[in-house]
Design an enzyme around this catalytic site. Structure first.
Site, short mmCIF file in Angstrom:
data_model
loop_
_atom_site.label_atom_id
_atom_site.label_comp_id
_atom_site.label_asym_id
_atom_site.label_seq_id
_atom_site.Cartn_x
_atom_site.Cartn_y
_atom_site.Cartn_z
N HIS A 176 -9.87 -6.49 9.19
CA HIS A 176 -9.23 -7.47 8.30
C HIS A 176 -9.00 -8.81 8.99
O HIS A 176 -8.03 -9.51 8.67
CB HIS A 176 -7.92 -6.92 7.74
N HIS A 194 -4.49 -0.87 9.88
CA HIS A 194 -3.98 0.48 10.11
C HIS A 194 -3.76 0.72 11.61
O HIS A 194 -4.41 1.54 12.25
CB HIS A 194 -4.94 1.52 9.53
N ASN A 217 -3.19 -4.36 -1.41
CA ASN A 217 -4.45 -4.37 -2.15
C ASN A 217 -4.69 -3.08 -2.92
O ASN A 217 -5.32 -3.09 -3.99
CB ASN A 217 -5.63 -4.65 -1.21
N ASP A 257 0.83 -1.21 0.00
CA ASP A 257 0.00 0.00 0.00
C ASP A 257 0.87 1.26 0.00
O ASP A 257 1.13 1.86 1.04
CB ASP A 257 -1.00 0.01 1.16
#
Length: 437
Positions: free
Chosen positions: A301, A330, A208, A175
């Site tokens: 997640h 995160h 992703n 990311d």
């Protein structure tokens, strides 16, 4: 009586406020806005979005973009400012994405280079001179680690804090730009990280947000693969989504959470072959990076890494991987040594560090009670530093972005598995797995 009751209420409120202040001296930061990057016209031939990465033993890949199709993929370099004693030609590519057309993307490998040495270089025979430092050939070596960067005010703070630490290489477990189909955001990300990425190697793997596939129109990871070429060919991989490299006594596996990873996949076969070649006398430490964590006590997640974990955890365990670094969630979390869902003195330490500064905000909600393998967890933006001091000991620290100041909030000494005797115990299991068809 009323006056007495009022006085008691004031006193209780004061005591409660004091209690809350004592227990909540740190307030998790709010999300910051995406940085404003108005597109500016540039000289068509000038290099921009410059970044560097390892490209095999004693070689470095210089990557940059310009808008002039006739500009050469040439890098001139030397150890004295303005004096270029060597040069190298490379390759270039470009891509179209719906109505967007990229500039000319250059990748040029230079070397052989001296270890732990400052070089000055210029791209395409013009533009500014850049300065980079090659990694050391032996311990100690320090890695800066931050995933899920994005392009927000917190990203800027994280990059500023990384710039303040003395490190040799940046590791990024997925990311990067958060372009999410808006291709100009790839360009603005390249500009944002250029001051750091042009001076120290940035070794990245996909997340992703790099996929950007469009059914029937676009395959996944086209932009990422074109812009951030990593040494996959040098490590015998057939895909830019997974590769490995050696640096200063450390073997680093950069795995692909979004590439096929079951026991019949190319990635799995490549990983087996790669691990079979690892020499723990030459590289006593082995690290692994990928995007989706296997050990995660955050509610965000949950379970997304189960399939990759099922196929690849036995390989990493048998090979004696010391530390696993991931992103995606995160927040920050560090485990003790763990394998197969429980603490194991011969398993890797798992560290989730997907808190670089993304625009989606922090993942505040954790599962309670905390799993026995989870040692420290906190939802804050920040970065990590991994200093591998020698063949037996490494020092890990996590620095949260507290009011724009880097505050060391978690730290631990980690002993290598090679020094604990675990590697010798696993030799039979490793041979058995590597020899399996």
């Amino acid at each position: 009586m009323e006056l007495k009751m009022a006085s008691m209420k004031v006193a209780l409120i004061a005591v409660f406020a004091l209690f809350v202040t004592a227990r909540a001296d740190y307030v998790r930061p709010k999300t910051r806005k995406v940085l404003d990057w108005p597109w500016k016209s540039r000289e068509s031939s000038g290099p921009h979005q410059v970044h560097i990465s390892l490209a095999g033993d004693k070689h470095m890949r210089i990557s940059w973009i310009n808008e002039d199709g006739s500009s050469p993929s040439l890098v001139e370099y030397g150890t004295t400012p303005g004096v270029y004693t060597s040069s190298s030609h490379g390759e270039s590519t470009s891509y179209k994405y719906l109505f967007y057309r990229s500039g000319k993307i250059h990748h040029t490998v230079i070397g052989p280079l001296e270890d732990n040495t400052v070089y000055f270089y210029r791209c395409g025979r013009q533009g500014p001179e850049f300065r980079m430092k090659t990694p050391p050939s032996q311990f100690p070596i320090t890695f800066a680690v931050a995933g899920d960067l994005g392009q927000t005010g917190w990203t800027a703070s994280t990059l500023d804090h990384i710039d303040q630490c003395k490190y040799d290489m940046h590791l990024l477990p997925g990311d990067l730009s958060y372009a999410d189909y808006l291709q100009r955001r790839w360009d603005s990300f390249g500009e944002l990280v250029q001051p750091l990425a042009s001076s120290r190697p940035w070794m990245v793997t996909e997340g992703n947000h790099e996929e950007e596939s469009i059914p029937l129109l676009k395959d996944g990871f086209e932009s990422y693969n074109a812009r951030w070429k990593m040494p996959f060919e040098e490590s015998g991989s057939s895909s830019n989504l997974y590769y490995s490299f050696d640096v200063a006594g450390v073997h680093v596996l950069m795995l692909g959470s979004y590439a096929d990873h079951d026991e019949y996949s190319d990635q799995y076969r490549w990983l087996k072959d790669d691990l079979a070649k690892v020499d723990r006398k030459r590289t006593p430490w082995v690290l692994a990076l990928f995007h989706v964590p296997w050990y995660n006590s955050n509610k965000a997640h949950q379970g997304e890494g189960k399939s990759m974990m099922a196929s690849m955890e036995p390989l990493l365990y048998a090979a004696g991987v010391d530390i696993v670094l991931t992103g995606h969630v995160h927040a920050y979390e560090r485990s003790n040594r763990v394998n197969n869902g429980k603490s194991d003195p011969c398993g890797p330490v798992h560290i989730t560090i997907g808190d670089g500064g993304n625009q989606e905000g922090l993942a505040h909600r954790y599962i309670d009670p905390k799993p026995e393998w989870s040692m420290f967890r906190e939802a804050s933006f920040g970065h990590g530093e991994l200093k591998i001091a020698n063949s037996t000991h490494a020092f890990w620290s996590w620095h949260r972005n507290d009011d724009d100041e880097p505050v060391k909030s978690d730290e631990v000494w980690i002993t290598s598995l090679i020094s604990s005797g675990c590697i010798n115990e696993k030799k039979h299991d490793l041979r058995k797995i590597l020899m399996a068809p």
